[in-house]
Design a protein around this motif. Structure first.
Motif, PDB file in Angstrom:
ATOM      1  N   GLY A  15       0.802  -1.212   0.000  1.00  0.00           N
ATOM      2  CA  GLY A  15       0.000   0.000   0.000  1.00  0.00           C
ATOM      3  C   GLY A  15       0.835   1.263   0.000  1.00  0.00           C
ATOM      4  O   GLY A  15       0.541   2.222  -0.710  1.00  0.00           O
ATOM      5  N   VAL A  16       1.892   1.288   0.807  1.00  0.00           N
ATOM      6  CA  VAL A  16       2.713   2.491   0.983  1.00  0.00           C
ATOM      7  C   VAL A  16       3.917   2.440   0.051  1.00  0.00           C
ATOM      8  O   VAL A  16       4.681   1.468   0.062  1.00  0.00           O
ATOM      9  N   THR A  17       4.086   3.458  -0.756  1.00  0.00           N
ATOM     10  CA  THR A  17       5.269   3.567  -1.613  1.00  0.00           C
ATOM     11  C   THR A  17       5.938   4.915  -1.396  1.00  0.00           C
ATOM     12  O   THR A  17       5.269   5.919  -1.133  1.00  0.00           O
ATOM     13  N   LEU A  18       7.249   4.921  -1.520  1.00  0.00           N
ATOM     14  CA  LEU A  18       7.992   6.182  -1.420  1.00  0.00           C
ATOM     15  C   LEU A  18       7.677   7.074  -2.612  1.00  0.00           C
ATOM     16  O   LEU A  18       7.662   8.304  -2.502  1.00  0.00           O
ATOM     17  N   ALA A  19       7.380   6.453  -3.756  1.00  0.00           N
ATOM     18  CA  ALA A  19       7.047   7.230  -4.949  1.00  0.00           C
ATOM     19  C   ALA A  19       5.789   8.062  -4.758  1.00  0.00           C
ATOM     20  O   ALA A  19       5.675   9.165  -5.292  1.00  0.00           O
ATOM     21  N   SER A  20       4.840   7.549  -3.952  1.00  0.00           N
ATOM     22  CA  SER A  20       3.609   8.306  -3.707  1.00  0.00           C
ATOM     23  C   SER A  20       3.873   9.537  -2.846  1.00  0.00           C
ATOM     24  O   SER A  20       3.050  10.452  -2.798  1.00  0.00           O
TER      25      SER A  20
END
Length: 316
Positions: free
Chosen positions: A296-301
């Motif tokens: 769910g969590v991405t650094l890109a987001s």
């Protein structure tokens, strides 16, 4: 008031409560809202609080601790286990001790119990908004940054040090040079992102795993309702007279993983602590093990879809 089990961490005298209250919210909550929520959490039995410079919640947590002491809700600072994190704009080795001291000033404490590198990346500028320009995103000097973290321990600014969002690859690099091994790795983990390989790697090397977004971070920029709206988890919850959230949190706990779970709702805060006097069945665990997996969590987001950022996300 709930009684929360504690666990002994490698290299640390003080035991850590297995569930802590997270303080990251989106959009960012105001100071008084966060402060009031922390006080309610202390009344409910929480003694572990997870914050970060990037969350903007350190000051509110610090003020809540001062107020809790004044009200007699806790006897001393040592009653609490406080975790905060080094933001990516401060990961140059020369910046780390000053950044830790800045967090301590925000928190109004002389030390934190755990200090984590927030992400395995360096930003060459302080950022006020995201996404960020590609040119300020640089690889983390793992060896140099960790020396700065170790210096925080040596100076008594923190009792323990660890990392957050580190993959097997980056953890392996760190472990090969660390004089003080990382105590824990805080990563996204829930029934829909079970992190089996990473957990096995960490267990073999004595690195404890803490789960953030154990309920899928619903109602945030990066989260969704895949946990709280899941039919499999809901059916298990209904059969056991529990909430879907309690089933998800119990599952994480039964994996030997500690939890950082954010809720500012008084009733849900209390419910999240009611997971220690019952167990999931083998059949329940089998059903959960078969859930489809998706991060769910991405650094890109957060920082933007830059090449280095996408490379980090692909490793996690």
């Amino acid at each position: 008031m709930a009684v929360i089990p504690k666990l002994k961490l490698s290299g640390m005298e003080k035991a850590m409560p297995v569930i802590g209250m997270g303080t990251a919210s989106f959009p960012m909550a105001d100071l008084e809202t966060t402060k009031a929520a922390v006080l309610e959490a202390i009344k409910a039995g929480y003694r572990h609080f997870d914050t970060a410079f990037a969350y903007g919640s350190e000051t509110a947590l610090g003020q809540a601790v001062v107020e809790a002491l004044r009200l007699g809700l806790i006897e001393s600072r040592s009653d609490l286990f406080i975790t905060t994190k080094l933001w990516a704009s401060f990961t140059d080795p020369s910046q780390i001790v000053p950044a830790c001291k800045m967090s301590l000033q925000n928190l109004k404490v002389e030390y934190v119990d755990m200090y984590l590198i927030h992400w395995p990346v360096r930003l060459t500028e302080m950022v006020r908004k995201t996404p960020v320009p590609v040119e300020i995103v640089k690889p983390l000097d793992i060896k140099g940054a960790w020396k700065g973290m170790e210096e925080c321990v040596n100076l008594g600014l923190t009792k323990g040090i660890g990392v957050s969002n580190f993959s097997i690859k980056t953890l392996d690099q760190l472990l090969s040079t660390a004089k003080i091994p990382p105590t824990l790795n805080q990563v996204e983990m829930n029934p829909y992102w079970q992190q089996k390989k990473l957990r096995e790697f960490c267990k073999e090397r004595g690195v404890h795993v803490t789960a953030y977004s154990p309920l899928g971070a619903n109602n945030t920029k990066w989260g969704d309702d895949r946990i709280l709206g899941n039919e499999v988890l809901a059916d298990i919850a209904k059969a056991r007279g529990k909430t879907t959230a309690q089933v998800a949190l119990r599952w994480v706990y039964e994996q030997g993983v500690s939890i950082a779970s954010k809720s500012f709702n008084k009733e849900r805060m209390a419910q999240n602590l009611q997971i220690f006097d019952w167990c999931l069945s083998d059949q329940d665990l089998q059903k959960i093990s078969q859930l489809p997996q998706a991060k769910g969590v991405t650094l890109a987001s957060i920082l933007g879809p830059h090449p280095l950022v996408l490379e980090i996300d692909a490793d996690l």
